[in-house]
Design an enzyme around this catalytic site. Structure first.
Site, PDB file in Angstrom:
ATOM      1  N   ARG A 294       0.828  -1.210   0.000  1.00 36.38           N
ATOM      2  CA  ARG A 294       0.000   0.000   0.000  1.00 36.38           C
ATOM      3  C   ARG A 294       0.864   1.263   0.000  1.00 36.38           C
ATOM      4  NH1 ARG A 294      -1.769   1.193   4.709  1.00 36.38           N
ATOM      5  NH2 ARG A 294      -2.461  -0.908   5.254  1.00 36.38           N
TER       6      ARG A 294
ATOM      7  N   TYR B 221     -17.688  15.934 -15.624  1.00 30.54           N
ATOM      8  CA  TYR B 221     -18.044  14.519 -15.608  1.00 30.54           C
ATOM      9  C   TYR B 221     -18.962  14.256 -14.397  1.00 30.54           C
ATOM     10  CZ  TYR B 221     -17.599   9.606 -14.462  1.00 30.54           C
ATOM     11  OH  TYR B 221     -17.877   8.324 -14.107  1.00 30.54           O
TER      12      TYR B 221
ATOM     13  N   LYS C  32      -9.112   5.729 -19.258  1.00 26.10           N
ATOM     14  CA  LYS C  32      -9.450   6.217 -20.589  1.00 26.10           C
ATOM     15  C   LYS C  32      -8.238   6.062 -21.532  1.00 26.10           C
ATOM     16  CE  LYS C  32     -13.486   7.346 -18.903  1.00 26.10           C
ATOM     17  NZ  LYS C  32     -13.628   6.577 -17.673  1.00 26.10           N
TER      18      LYS C  32
HETATM   19  N1  PLP Z   1     -12.771  12.427 -15.136  1.00 28.84           N
HETATM   20  C1  PLP Z   1     -13.367  12.358 -16.330  1.00 28.84           C
HETATM   21  C2  PLP Z   1     -13.292  13.559 -17.242  1.00 28.84           C
HETATM   22  C3  PLP Z   1     -14.045  11.207 -16.738  1.00 28.84           C
HETATM   23  O1  PLP Z   1     -14.644  11.169 -17.953  1.00 28.84           O
HETATM   24  C4  PLP Z   1     -14.092  10.107 -15.853  1.00 28.84           C
HETATM   25  C5  PLP Z   1     -14.816   8.856 -16.206  1.00 28.84           C
HETATM   26  O2  PLP Z   1     -15.545   8.782 -17.176  1.00 28.84           O
HETATM   27  C6  PLP Z   1     -13.472  10.212 -14.597  1.00 28.84           C
HETATM   28  C7  PLP Z   1     -12.806  11.379 -14.274  1.00 28.84           C
HETATM   29  C8  PLP Z   1     -13.537   9.089 -13.591  1.00 28.84           C
HETATM   30  O3  PLP Z   1     -12.688   8.042 -13.928  1.00 28.84           O
HETATM   31  P1  PLP Z   1     -12.915   6.530 -13.470  1.00 28.84           P
HETATM   32  O4  PLP Z   1     -14.105   6.009 -14.172  1.00 28.84           O
HETATM   33  O5  PLP Z   1     -11.620   5.857 -13.863  1.00 28.84           O
HETATM   34  O6  PLP Z   1     -13.102   6.543 -11.982  1.00 28.84           O
END
Ligand code: PLP
Length: 377
Positions: free
Chosen positions: A45, A97, A193
């Site tokens: 960790r 988001y 992503k």
């Molecule tokens: N930030 C953005 C712009 C996103 O599009 C996303 C997910 O779609 C996230 C953060 C969150 O990422 P995660 O799904 O890996 O937790």
């Protein structure tokens, strides 16, 4: 300094028995010197050689001193916003988001942290900062409207008022935009992503050049424990080596798809980074090396979005983006499903707004798929 893709491959020197890829250290714990003192690693960790290799590689892509990997992008956002204390306020662009929105509207209030949404962060001025404002959180381009905010100007403004600037750089990655070089204090990205890029791994990264903030980001790994596993760290390390190749192809595919859609009578509007206004176009041009491979669009009046979706066979109807596969979704009920109706409305996210994330498939197939589905709309 070596080029971007060279760094994705050679930022770490981890030659073990001549292997050209680093080993995966899965050990949960590490033997300690019995005579006292501490070994280089103690417990997974707090630190792990494979996670360190991935962190060093990602840091080198951002020209950052420090990068920290977490189990998801939201864990990275939670960590960056976890630097705020009761009584603080964060200014955040709207739309963001849906997960970031949820964090601001559900989690931060529990901690006594206030948020104020900004419909157009480019209009921020000194008057928007009172003593409680301790951070500005920007997603640029914003998900799903692709509105663009000026990272450099807003960072300067925030710093003048003793606030830090956090940028969610998920949509462009350091290949196309490096917020730390523009004055941001922390960047966060959903590594799920583009960084990992194959639709099969969740991860998040937070980076900074500030040693005190780095200590907080590290402690979040150690104390809260939402770390990326060694195996996923290794997979991320491998996948990121093709980031530039994938993004070049995804951007090229996007350019050709938009050319096609612009001519199509069933399409009423297309939103890309900079398309909202000439001011945003200038900012995007100045602060990024490309527009990425996500855009959103609206069908013409009277067209049936569900019929369109039902006819697609190459594009998948799913949330997420940044992978090799092309996906599209309806943000109002999906990625932004947690929004209050009033926030959806003032964010200009109509029920039938379609967000498109373009993959690396042959662009002729993607265009044929859209053409066929638009005919059915
Ligand atoms: N930030 C953005 C712009 C996103 O599009 C996303 C997910 O779609 C996230 C953060 C969150 O990422 P995660 O799904 O890996 O937790």
């Amino acid at each position: 300094m070596a080029g971007f893709t060279t760094r994705t491959i050679h930022a770490i020197e981890e030659i073990d028995k001549g292997a050209v890829t680093p080993p995966i250290y899965t050990a949960s714990t590490f033997l300690q010197p019995t005579e006292g003192g501490e070994g280089e690693y103690e417990y997974q960790r707090g630190g792990n050689p494979t996670r360190d290799s991935a962190q060093r590689t990602l840091a080198s892509l951002e020209n950052a001193q420090h990068s920290f990997l977490y189990a998801t992008g939201m864990a990275a956002t939670a960590t960056a916003l976890g630097t705020l204390r009761a009584g603080d306020t964060v200014l955040m662009n709207l739309p963001v988001y849906g997960g970031n929105y949820r964090f601001a509207t559900i989690e931060l209030p529990k901690r006594g942290v206030d948020h104020r949404f900004l419909l157009d962060p480019n209009t921020l001025s000194d008057a928007d900062f009172d003593d409680s404002v301790k951070a500005v959180f920007l997603e640029t381009p914003a998900n799903p409207t692709l509105r663009v905010s000026d990272i450099q100007r807003i960072s300067e403004l925030a710093h003048r008022h003793g606030a830090i600037m956090i940028v969610d750089n998920t949509f462009l990655t350091p290949y196309l935009q490096r917020p730390l070089e523009l004055g941001a204090d922390i960047t966060v990205q959903s590594a799920t992503k583009y960084l990992a890029g194959h639709g099969d791994l969740l991860g998040g990264v937070a980076s900074t050049n500030d040693d005190a903030l780095a200590e907080e980001l590290f402690k979040a790994q150690l104390i809260s424990g939402g770390i990326l596993s060694p195996i996923d760290s290794y997979r991320l390390l491998q996948n990121v080596k093709t980031l530039a190749l994938r993004m070049d192809r995804q951007q090229e595919n996007t350019r050709k798809i938009i050319e096609f859609l612009e001519q199509h009578p069933a399409v009423a509007a297309i939103h890309t980074p900079g398309s909202h206004s000439s001011e945003e176009a200038e900012i995007q041009q100045r602060q990024a090396d490309g527009k990425g491979a996500v855009f959103s669009m609206e069908l013409a009046e009277g067209r049936d979005v569900r019929a369109f979706l039902g006819r697609l066979s190459v594009f998948g109807f799913a949330v997420s983006l940044g992978g090799i596969e092309s996906l599209l979704c309806l943000p109002a009920g999906m990625t932004q499903g947690a929004y209050a109706a009033s926030d959806l409305e003032r964010s200009d996210i109509a029920e039938n707004l379609i967000r498109v994330a373009v993959g690396i498939e042959d662009v002729e197939d993607l265009i044929a798929d859209l053409d066929h589905a638009l005919d059915a709309a």
